[in-house]
Design a protein around this motif. Structure first.
Motif, PDB file in Angstrom:
ATOM      1  N   ARG A  26      28.860  34.872  51.667  1.00 20.57           N
ATOM      2  CA  ARG A  26      28.161  33.753  52.090  1.00 20.57           C
ATOM      3  C   ARG A  26      26.755  33.818  52.342  1.00 20.57           C
ATOM      4  NH1 ARG A  26      30.490  29.051  53.971  1.00 20.57           N
ATOM      5  NH2 ARG A  26      28.656  28.855  55.255  1.00 20.57           N
ATOM      6  N   ASP A  27      26.499  35.003  53.018  1.00 18.48           N
ATOM      7  CA  ASP A  27      25.163  35.321  53.669  1.00 18.48           C
ATOM      8  C   ASP A  27      24.186  36.269  52.515  1.00 18.48           C
ATOM      9  OD1 ASP A  27      26.121  34.263  55.794  1.00 18.48           O
ATOM     10  OD2 ASP A  27      26.484  36.187  56.963  1.00 18.48           O
ATOM     11  N   THR A  32      28.601  30.007  49.230  1.00 17.38           N
ATOM     12  CA  THR A  32      29.127  29.095  50.535  1.00 17.38           C
ATOM     13  C   THR A  32      30.248  28.378  50.399  1.00 17.38           C
ATOM     14  OG1 THR A  32      27.568  27.528  50.138  1.00 17.38           O
ATOM     15  CG2 THR A  32      26.931  29.439  51.583  1.00 17.38           C
ATOM     16  N   THR A  34      33.482  29.695  49.880  1.00 16.00           N
ATOM     17  CA  THR A  34      34.196  30.394  50.923  1.00 16.00           C
ATOM     18  C   THR A  34      33.823  29.987  52.277  1.00 16.00           C
ATOM     19  OG1 THR A  34      34.465  31.851  49.141  1.00 16.00           O
ATOM     20  CG2 THR A  34      35.399  32.582  51.370  1.00 16.00           C
ATOM     21  N   LYS A  35      34.811  29.596  53.047  1.00 18.21           N
ATOM     22  CA  LYS A  35      34.332  28.885  54.240  1.00 18.21           C
ATOM     23  C   LYS A  35      34.483  29.982  55.458  1.00 18.21           C
ATOM     24  CE  LYS A  35      33.207  25.039  52.538  1.00 18.21           C
ATOM     25  NZ  LYS A  35      31.794  25.151  52.040  1.00 18.21           N
ATOM     26  N   THR A  36      33.828  29.934  56.645  1.00 21.09           N
ATOM     27  CA  THR A  36      33.875  30.612  57.749  1.00 21.09           C
ATOM     28  C   THR A  36      34.552  29.632  58.767  1.00 21.09           C
ATOM     29  OG1 THR A  36      31.914  31.732  57.133  1.00 21.09           O
ATOM     30  CG2 THR A  36      32.893  32.109  59.499  1.00 21.09           C
ATOM     31  N   CYS A  46      38.855  31.222  54.557  1.00 16.47           N
ATOM     32  CA  CYS A  46      37.975  32.205  53.914  1.00 16.47           C
ATOM     33  C   CYS A  46      38.683  32.710  52.851  1.00 16.47           C
ATOM     34  CB  CYS A  46      37.588  33.215  55.111  1.00 16.47           C
ATOM     35  SG  CYS A  46      39.127  34.298  55.590  1.00 16.47           S
ATOM     36  N   THR A  72      36.269  33.617  43.593  1.00 13.14           N
ATOM     37  CA  THR A  72      35.831  32.566  44.803  1.00 13.14           C
ATOM     38  C   THR A  72      36.084  31.022  44.132  1.00 13.14           C
ATOM     39  OG1 THR A  72      33.588  32.334  44.420  1.00 13.14           O
ATOM     40  CG2 THR A  72      34.371  34.281  45.873  1.00 13.14           C
TER      41      THR A  72
END
Ligand code: FES
Ligand code: FES
Length: 158
Positions: A26-27, A32, A34-36, A46, A72
């Motif tokens: 993500r970072d 993004t 893939t979720k947090t 995730c 992903t």
């Protein structure tokens, strides 16, 4: 340098060693999809596939998956064409806010790779670690059954 193979593309990364796979996706890479959410292995948001197995990216160190094939949600469709599992989730109304969907879809892919025609108990067991905060479980299970049919029809045509 750490080289990660993500969605059939190689990324050379200067990692310190403590970064989780989720942070890198993500970072660092801007993937993004893939979720947090919980960030502590409780919800499945995730989930990504590592060598075809469901893995929680929030508790996986990125350096530990060097040399593996990481998939992903961004790697599932082919251009504009959705993967049959994604299509099944849409067709069955299994996506409400959609936050849980990438994780459910990737775990479904792993399940159907191992077991192309799972029964309801097998589907429930396989998706046990995933939480849908919108409570759409029945439609998600319908979507997995539909995805199984779509993929089997697709294979029979080839
Ligand atoms: S964010 Fe990883 S399991 Fe919830
Ligand atoms: S669709 Fe909203 S969390 Fe599952």
């Amino acid at each position: 340098m750490t080289i990660l193979n993500i969605n059939e593309k190689e990324y050379s990364l200067d990692l310190k060693g403590h970064e989780t796979l989720l942070e890198v996706l993500r970072d660092t890479l801007g993937l993004t999809g893939t979720k947090t959410a919980c960030n502590e292995a409780e919800c499945g948001a995730c989930t990504v596939l590592v060598d075809d197995k469901s893995v929680l990216a929030c508790i996986t160190l990125a350096k530990n998956v060097e040399g593996c094939k990481i998939l992903t949600i961004e790697g599932l469709s082919r251009g504009e064409e959705l993967h049959p599992i994604q299509q099944a989730f849409l067709d069955n109304g299994a996506v409400q806010c959609g936050f849980c969907a990438p994780g459910f879809i990737l775990s479904t892919k792993s399940l159907l790779n191992r077991n192309p025609k799972p029964n309801l108990d097998e589907i429930k067991k396989s998706l046990d670690g995933h939480i849908c905060r919108c409570g759409g479980y029945l439609k998600i299970f319908d979507a997995v059954k539909d995805a199984s049919q779509k993929l089997n029809n697709h294979d029979n045509k080839e």
